[in-house]
Scaffold this motif. Structure first.
Motif, PDB file in Angstrom:
ATOM      1  N   ALA A 170       0.833  -1.209   0.000  1.00  0.00           N
ATOM      2  CA  ALA A 170       0.000   0.000   0.000  1.00  0.00           C
ATOM      3  C   ALA A 170       0.864   1.254   0.000  1.00  0.00           C
ATOM      4  O   ALA A 170       0.539   2.241  -0.657  1.00  0.00           O
ATOM      5  CB  ALA A 170      -0.936  -0.003   1.202  1.00  0.00           C
ATOM      6  N   SER A 174       0.896   4.133  -2.813  1.00  0.00           N
ATOM      7  CA  SER A 174       0.449   5.481  -2.451  1.00  0.00           C
ATOM      8  C   SER A 174       1.318   6.577  -3.068  1.00  0.00           C
ATOM      9  O   SER A 174       0.910   7.740  -3.075  1.00  0.00           O
ATOM     10  CB  SER A 174       0.435   5.637  -0.924  1.00  0.00           C
ATOM     11  OG  SER A 174       1.752   5.716  -0.396  1.00  0.00           O
ATOM     12  N   GLN A 177      -0.440   8.189  -5.752  1.00  0.00           N
ATOM     13  CA  GLN A 177      -1.555   8.902  -5.131  1.00  0.00           C
ATOM     14  C   GLN A 177      -1.097  10.238  -4.541  1.00  0.00           C
ATOM     15  O   GLN A 177      -1.827  11.229  -4.575  1.00  0.00           O
ATOM     16  CB  GLN A 177      -2.184   8.041  -4.031  1.00  0.00           C
ATOM     17  CG  GLN A 177      -2.730   6.698  -4.478  1.00  0.00           C
ATOM     18  CD  GLN A 177      -4.047   6.831  -5.217  1.00  0.00           C
ATOM     19  OE1 GLN A 177      -4.103   7.379  -6.322  1.00  0.00           O
ATOM     20  NE2 GLN A 177      -5.109   6.328  -4.629  1.00  0.00           N
ATOM     21  N   MET A 178       0.102  10.259  -3.988  1.00  0.00           N
ATOM     22  CA  MET A 178       0.630  11.506  -3.434  1.00  0.00           C
ATOM     23  C   MET A 178       0.909  12.537  -4.520  1.00  0.00           C
ATOM     24  O   MET A 178       0.996  13.736  -4.246  1.00  0.00           O
ATOM     25  CB  MET A 178       1.912  11.236  -2.646  1.00  0.00           C
ATOM     26  CG  MET A 178       1.721  10.475  -1.346  1.00  0.00           C
ATOM     27  SD  MET A 178       3.290  10.321  -0.455  1.00  0.00           S
ATOM     28  CE  MET A 178       3.259   8.599  -0.010  1.00  0.00           C
ATOM     29  N   ILE A 311      -2.269  10.832   3.115  1.00  0.00           N
ATOM     30  CA  ILE A 311      -2.233   9.696   2.180  1.00  0.00           C
ATOM     31  C   ILE A 311      -1.184   8.696   2.628  1.00  0.00           C
ATOM     32  O   ILE A 311      -1.417   7.478   2.645  1.00  0.00           O
ATOM     33  CB  ILE A 311      -1.951  10.173   0.744  1.00  0.00           C
ATOM     34  CG1 ILE A 311      -3.214  10.764   0.120  1.00  0.00           C
ATOM     35  CG2 ILE A 311      -1.474   9.002  -0.132  1.00  0.00           C
ATOM     36  CD1 ILE A 311      -3.018  11.298  -1.268  1.00  0.00           C
ATOM     37  N   ALA A 315      -1.776   4.825   3.845  1.00  0.00           N
ATOM     38  CA  ALA A 315      -1.058   3.684   3.279  1.00  0.00           C
ATOM     39  C   ALA A 315      -0.363   2.870   4.360  1.00  0.00           C
ATOM     40  O   ALA A 315      -0.393   1.637   4.348  1.00  0.00           O
ATOM     41  CB  ALA A 315      -0.047   4.176   2.248  1.00  0.00           C
ATOM     42  N   GLN A 323      -5.989  -3.409   3.868  1.00  0.00           N
ATOM     43  CA  GLN A 323      -6.472  -2.292   3.045  1.00  0.00           C
ATOM     44  C   GLN A 323      -7.963  -2.016   3.227  1.00  0.00           C
ATOM     45  O   GLN A 323      -8.393  -0.864   3.328  1.00  0.00           O
ATOM     46  CB  GLN A 323      -6.172  -2.598   1.570  1.00  0.00           C
ATOM     47  CG  GLN A 323      -4.704  -2.758   1.269  1.00  0.00           C
ATOM     48  CD  GLN A 323      -4.444  -3.652   0.082  1.00  0.00           C
ATOM     49  OE1 GLN A 323      -5.368  -4.077  -0.617  1.00  0.00           O
ATOM     50  NE2 GLN A 323      -3.178  -3.972  -0.156  1.00  0.00           N
ATOM     51  N   SER A 365      -7.985  10.553   2.350  1.00  0.00           N
ATOM     52  CA  SER A 365      -6.687   9.877   2.347  1.00  0.00           C
ATOM     53  C   SER A 365      -6.767   8.456   2.885  1.00  0.00           C
ATOM     54  O   SER A 365      -5.999   7.581   2.465  1.00  0.00           O
ATOM     55  CB  SER A 365      -5.682  10.688   3.163  1.00  0.00           C
ATOM     56  OG  SER A 365      -5.438  11.938   2.564  1.00  0.00           O
ATOM     57  N   ALA A 368      -7.739   6.855  -0.234  1.00  0.00           N
ATOM     58  CA  ALA A 368      -6.737   6.920  -1.306  1.00  0.00           C
ATOM     59  C   ALA A 368      -5.466   6.169  -0.956  1.00  0.00           C
ATOM     60  O   ALA A 368      -4.806   5.618  -1.848  1.00  0.00           O
ATOM     61  CB  ALA A 368      -6.411   8.383  -1.620  1.00  0.00           C
ATOM     62  N   GLY A 369      -5.078   6.136   0.329  1.00  0.00           N
ATOM     63  CA  GLY A 369      -3.853   5.457   0.721  1.00  0.00           C
ATOM     64  C   GLY A 369      -3.812   3.997   0.309  1.00  0.00           C
ATOM     65  O   GLY A 369      -2.876   3.553  -0.358  1.00  0.00           O
ATOM     66  N   GLN A 371      -6.019   2.557  -1.751  1.00  0.00           N
ATOM     67  CA  GLN A 371      -6.795   2.336  -2.979  1.00  0.00           C
ATOM     68  C   GLN A 371      -5.966   1.751  -4.118  1.00  0.00           C
ATOM     69  O   GLN A 371      -6.411   0.826  -4.810  1.00  0.00           O
ATOM     70  CB  GLN A 371      -7.416   3.657  -3.440  1.00  0.00           C
ATOM     71  CG  GLN A 371      -8.291   3.546  -4.676  1.00  0.00           C
ATOM     72  CD  GLN A 371      -8.836   4.883  -5.115  1.00  0.00           C
ATOM     73  OE1 GLN A 371      -8.247   5.925  -4.844  1.00  0.00           O
ATOM     74  NE2 GLN A 371      -9.971   4.886  -5.783  1.00  0.00           N
TER      75      GLN A 371
END
Length: 468
Positions: A170, A174, A177-178, A311, A315, A323, A365, A368-369, A371
């Motif tokens: 994760a 991430s 994502q960041m 985020i 993660a 998750q 977050s 999203a972390g 995801q």
């Protein structure tokens, strides 16, 4: 971040199934991949979000002139949403070739598409100069941006996740994502600088073009970084054993249609929050609440910094606790914070708005972390780019692309932010419900993922959760 030495992980034979059972690449190589994924994605999102800022601030009068400012703003936000309509197309095309040719090549293509479109917008004549062709060309270039970013997320995420150690899946996922909050920070900082250096008339006349033209420099940097990395071990293993499929998209929808659709619904809440605060709030704060433009830009930058930090937190928690539960925590926080968010924002006080942003972005977050790794693990390597890209872009359209337009329309219809809060709450509930029934972790995506019985069985059956 602590790195695992490649010598500490015994080499395994490449797996034909595409789960990536190969030796963990050296730490230096993994760091290069993470850096290229982070920087490249940040620059693509910078390009995508400067359009959103310009749509909120200048595109209405420049490209959609009307006697009604609300109509101009709605038209500008509609052109912003057009980019989301093109994102599934980008995801499908680049997903197909990403599964056939390689992740790296598609990341280069997506970067070039986005860069060319963004710089061209900075050079585009306005409605006053070329009439109706101005909005037509603007929308066309926005479609190009959408195709570019549609292929970016899946490739960047897979490069990171497929290079990851098992216990950092994760966290590695991430990094792309960041790139989103970094892109928001960069876009808004550039707009703050330009609006403070230039007089308002100069900014409206030509200054808004500077952030778009500056993208040319950033794109060259990202291309240089991406040219230096190798394709992922999992993808190379599939190619080596000639287990790739000729038509990944057809194979994806033949065997994983339910997974794609459910993962797309899972993904709607996170982008809804992202585009509400980063795009709509700029227009809402300046036009409706009467807050100074620079203050709103700085508040959005503050929110993006909170987003960036949390985020990583999301993660790390996902690698620690799995998750799925972490994602559910985020969706639950969104549902309970939707109305308090607007109560604080509507006070018009910067401190209250900062608190509202910080809390709702924590919820975003926590989704999203985990995801990226969560969605990647739903599909085997041979269709993973196609599957991850398609699912994510479905969520982005349903949740994010039309959020500024819907929020503007709801406020215009009811003269209240409460319907927007209710809409946001519904987004959270939908993602929560979809995640609650989604079976995750069927196809390990990391470089050192162990074999699990039945891990390659298509369908909705789960083999394991997000961590070992």
């Amino acid at each position: 971040m602590s790195e695992m030495s490649s010598s500490a992980v015994p080499a395994r034979p490449a797996s034909a199934s595409g789960t990536g059972h190969t030796a963990l690449p050296p730490a230096k190589e993994r760091k290069q991949v993470l850096g290229a994924s982070l920087v490249g994605t940040a620059i693509e999102w910078y390009d995508f979000f400067i359009y959103g800022s310009a749509a909120a601030l200048v595109f209405g009068p420049q490209f959609f002139p009307t006697d009604n400012p609300l109509a101009g703003t709605l038209a500008a936000f509609a052109s912003f949403a057009v980019g989301f309509l093109a994102r599934p197309l980008g995801g499908l095309i680049m997903g197909h070739y990403g599964d056939r040719v390689g992740r790296k090549s598609m990341l280069l293509v997506s970067m070039l598409l986005m860069g060319i479109a963004t710089v061209a917008i900075g050079l585009l004549p306005t409605y006053a100069t070329i009439g109706i062709w101005a909005p037509i060309l603007l929308v066309t270039l926005r479609l190009m941006q959408g195709i570019g970013v549609g292929g970016e997320w899946g490739g960047a995420v897979l490069m990171a996740v497929e290079y990851s150690p098992t216990n950092r899946r994760a966290l590695y996922g991430s990094f792309p994502q960041m790139g989103l909050p970094i892109g928001i920070i960069g876009a808004n900082i550039v707009f703050v600088i330009v609006t403070n250096i230039l007089a308002p008339d100069a900014f409206q006349a030509w200054g808004w073009r500077v952030p778009f033209l500056f993208s040319a420099v950033l794109i060259l940097i990202a291309l240089w970084m991406r040219l230096r990395i190798e394709d992922s071990p999992a993808f190379k293993a599939v190619k080596l054993e000639r287990k790739d499929v000729k038509a990944p998209i057809l194979d994806l929808f033949r065997n994983y249609t339910g997974t794609v659709l459910l993962a797309g619904i899972v993904s709607i809440a996170a982008p809804a929050i992202g585009y509400l605060y980063s795009v709509y709030m700029l227009s809402y704060g300046t036009s409706t609440l009467g807050i100074e433009r620079n203050t709103m830009l700085l508040l959005i930058i503050f929110g993006a910094i909170c987003h960036l930090i949390t985020i990583a937190l999301g993660a790390v928690l996902a690698d620690r606790f799995a998750q799925k539960p972490v994602f559910l925590w985020g969706a639950a926080l969104l549902t309970v914070w939707s109305f308090p968010f607007f109560w604080l924002v509507d006070s018009g006080k910067p401190l209250n708005i900062a608190i509202a942003f910080a809390v709702i972005l924590l919820g975003q977050s926590l989704m999203a972390g985990p995801q990226a790794a969560l969605i990647a693990e739903l599909f085997p390597t041979e269709v993973r780019y196609s599957g991850a890209s398609t699912a994510y872009q479905i969520g982005s359209i349903l949740g994010g692309g039309f959020m500024p337009l819907i929020a503007t329309g709801l406020f215009a219809a009811f003269n209240s932010s409460m319907p927007i809060a209710l809409y946001l709450l519904l987004m959270g509930l939908i993602s929560f419900a979809a995640m609650a029934v989604l079976k995750v972790g069927r196809h390990p995506a990391s470089a050192d993922a162990p074999v699990k019985p039945g891990a390659e069985h298509p369908g909705m059956g789960a083999v394991r959760e997000g961590r070992e």
